[in-house]
Design an enzyme around this catalytic site. Structure first.
Site, short mmCIF file in Angstrom:
data_model
loop_
_atom_site.label_atom_id
_atom_site.label_comp_id
_atom_site.label_asym_id
_atom_site.label_seq_id
_atom_site.Cartn_x
_atom_site.Cartn_y
_atom_site.Cartn_z
N SER A 100 45.94 41.28 40.05
CA SER A 100 44.61 41.25 39.45
C SER A 100 44.41 41.59 38.00
CB SER A 100 43.50 42.26 40.40
OG SER A 100 44.13 43.52 40.15
N GLU B 123 28.47 48.34 33.01
CA GLU B 123 28.96 49.74 33.22
C GLU B 123 30.30 49.40 33.18
OE1 GLU B 123 28.04 47.54 35.40
OE2 GLU B 123 29.97 47.56 36.57
N LYS C 63 38.56 40.21 35.62
CA LYS C 63 37.15 40.50 35.17
C LYS C 63 36.47 39.26 34.43
CE LYS C 63 36.54 44.87 36.87
NZ LYS C 63 37.84 45.31 36.99
C1 PLP Z 1 38.27 46.51 37.93
C2 PLP Z 1 39.79 45.95 38.59
C3 PLP Z 1 40.14 46.07 40.22
C4 PLP Z 1 39.09 46.26 41.08
O1 PLP Z 1 37.99 45.64 41.09
P1 PLP Z 1 37.47 44.74 42.22
O2 PLP Z 1 35.95 44.14 42.06
O3 PLP Z 1 37.84 45.30 43.45
O4 PLP Z 1 38.53 43.30 42.10
C5 PLP Z 1 41.27 45.53 40.50
N1 PLP Z 1 42.31 45.17 39.54
C6 PLP Z 1 42.10 45.21 37.99
C7 PLP Z 1 43.13 45.12 37.34
C8 PLP Z 1 40.65 45.77 37.79
O5 PLP Z 1 40.50 45.79 36.41
#
Ligand code: PLP
Length: 408
Positions: free
Chosen positions: A391, A124, A102
């Protein structure tokens, strides 16, 4: 099932979206008149900044020095041996400051906000990851910061609320409707309409009205660019498949974008299968979703026959949203990106397996991609290569997982 044959020669990924923000029939700008000017201004500033060397230098500085880029492409050797199939690599976005991908997007937008002379940012948040990244960025740039969060989510993610407040953000509890992410977005849009003169809205995924899906995608392209360079260095060739989880779709499109024209590389997005694929029990928009408009853009949405938004469920708050980013819908129709899902229990299993075998505790969101990758790797041969976008880290999830594992 839509099965169209993808021909890379016919796709010009840089021509998308068009000036009105359309990815084919998806995307667009479905917002109140009062926001159109703000969106046009944002688009203009973004388009003129993205190739401006001073903007790029500043962003790259903060990505490296504040967020910790580049992130490693890690060979998960023990997981690979255990599965006994394709080699599994992990793109370590979990190692970034504030714990997930993020921050790439937050830094891009906050430096843009500064350029536009905005002194206040709002955002948000669902699970709190985007809220924490925004609060941290706002603290660094000395901006006033307000985060909208559903009351239910605030209770579930109390620690993240405290993190945001430590960074000086005001966290506003949203009491409407289901008291989760969708309502928080409505509230943030309301604030933006009212305060647009001095405020920038840092939207947290590749969603919403144009130019957000394009802009957020671009800020995360670094994930795919680094991956390509790193895998070529380590393996001397491109991977056979990239796998990423898809909430709004920002980490996935960020990783996939620079591989769209590499036909040999399969691209797979994994949605949240929840407890089962029946109404109200999952968040897999391509499994039962329909074309509609939600919060600024036209895309696949989980909705009933009257267009009312269905309840959604996922073990991971970050994947628990009724709409998917419009660019994903477009590439799915073209047959370029494939989509699957992992259930709550499959994600929970992968969460534990990767922790135990690799000493890496993945976010529950990322665990959906891992669950799918583990199954896929087993079906492939040892000379094939998979890359999973890790992610985020699972620190935020350990309390929830402990509860689930000790109560059932
Ligand atoms: C917010 C988040 C996601 C999902 O958001 P995308 O916009 O689809 O990437 C996925 N993994 C983590 C660790 C997140 O914090």
């Amino acid at each position: 099932m839509v099965t169209s044959v993808f021909e890379s020669s016919k796709i010009d990924r840089f021509s998308l979206p068009d000036e009105k923000g359309h990815f084919g029939q998806y995307g667009g700008m479905y917002v109140p008149e009062t926001l159109m000017t703000a969106l046009y201004e944002l688009e203009k500033v973004y388009r003129s900044s993205k190739d401006d060397p001073s903007y790029k230098d500043e962003l790259n500085y903060y990505l490296a020095e504040f967020a910790g880029r580049s992130t490693p492409l890690y060979f998960a050797e023990r997981l690979t041996d255990h599965v006994g199939g394709a080699k599994i690599y992990l793109k370590r976005e979990d190692l970034l400051h504030t714990g997930a991908h993020k921050i790439n997007n937050v830094l891009g937008q906050i430096i843009l906000a500064k350029k536009m002379g905005k002194k206040r940012v709002i955002a948000e948040t669902g699970a709190g990851q985007h809220g924490v990244a925004t609060a941290a960025g706002a603290a660094r740039f000395g901006m006033k910061c307000v985060i909208y969060m559903g009351a239910v989510d605030m209770e579930r993610q109390a620690l993240n609320v405290f993190r945001m407040r430590l960074c000086g953000a005001e966290v506003v509890s949203v009491e409407a409707g289901q008291k989760t992410l969708k309502e928080a977005i409505n509230e943030a849009m309301r604030d933006w309409v009212t305060n647009v003169k001095n405020t920038h809205y840092i939207l947290g995924s590749a969603l919403g009205a144009h130019p957000y899906p394009m802009m957020v995608r671009d800020f995360h392209r670094i994930i795919g660019q680094e991956t390509k360079e790193q895998i070529l260095e380590k393996e001397g060739r491109l991977p056979d498949e990239l796998i990423a989880c898809v909430g709004g779709g920002s980490n996935a499109i960020g990783m996939f974008f620079d591989f769209l024209e590499d036909e040999s590389v399969k691209l797979t997005g994994i949605e949240a299968g929840g407890t089962e694929i029946t109404c109200g029990n999952h968040a897999a928009r391509f499994e039962g979703g329909k074309l509609g408009v939600l919060q600024g853009c036209k895309t696949y949405i989980l909705q009933d026959h009257d267009g009312q938004i269905n309840l959604t469920h996922s073990i991971s708050a970050g994947l628990d949203y009724a709409a998917i980013g419009p660019e994903h819908a477009y590439y799915r129709d073209r047959g370029r990106i494939n989509y699957g899902y992992a259930t709550d229990s499959e994600a929970l299993e992968a969460f534990q397996q990767v922790s135990k075998l690799e000493g890496i505790i993945p976010a529950l969101e990322s665990s959906h991609a891992l669950a799918f990758a583990i199954k896929r790797a087993a079906d492939l041969s040892k000379d094939q290569i998979l890359v999973v976008n890790l992610s985020g880290r699972g620190d935020k999830d350990v309390e929830q997982v402990e509860k689930i594992l000790t109560n059932v």
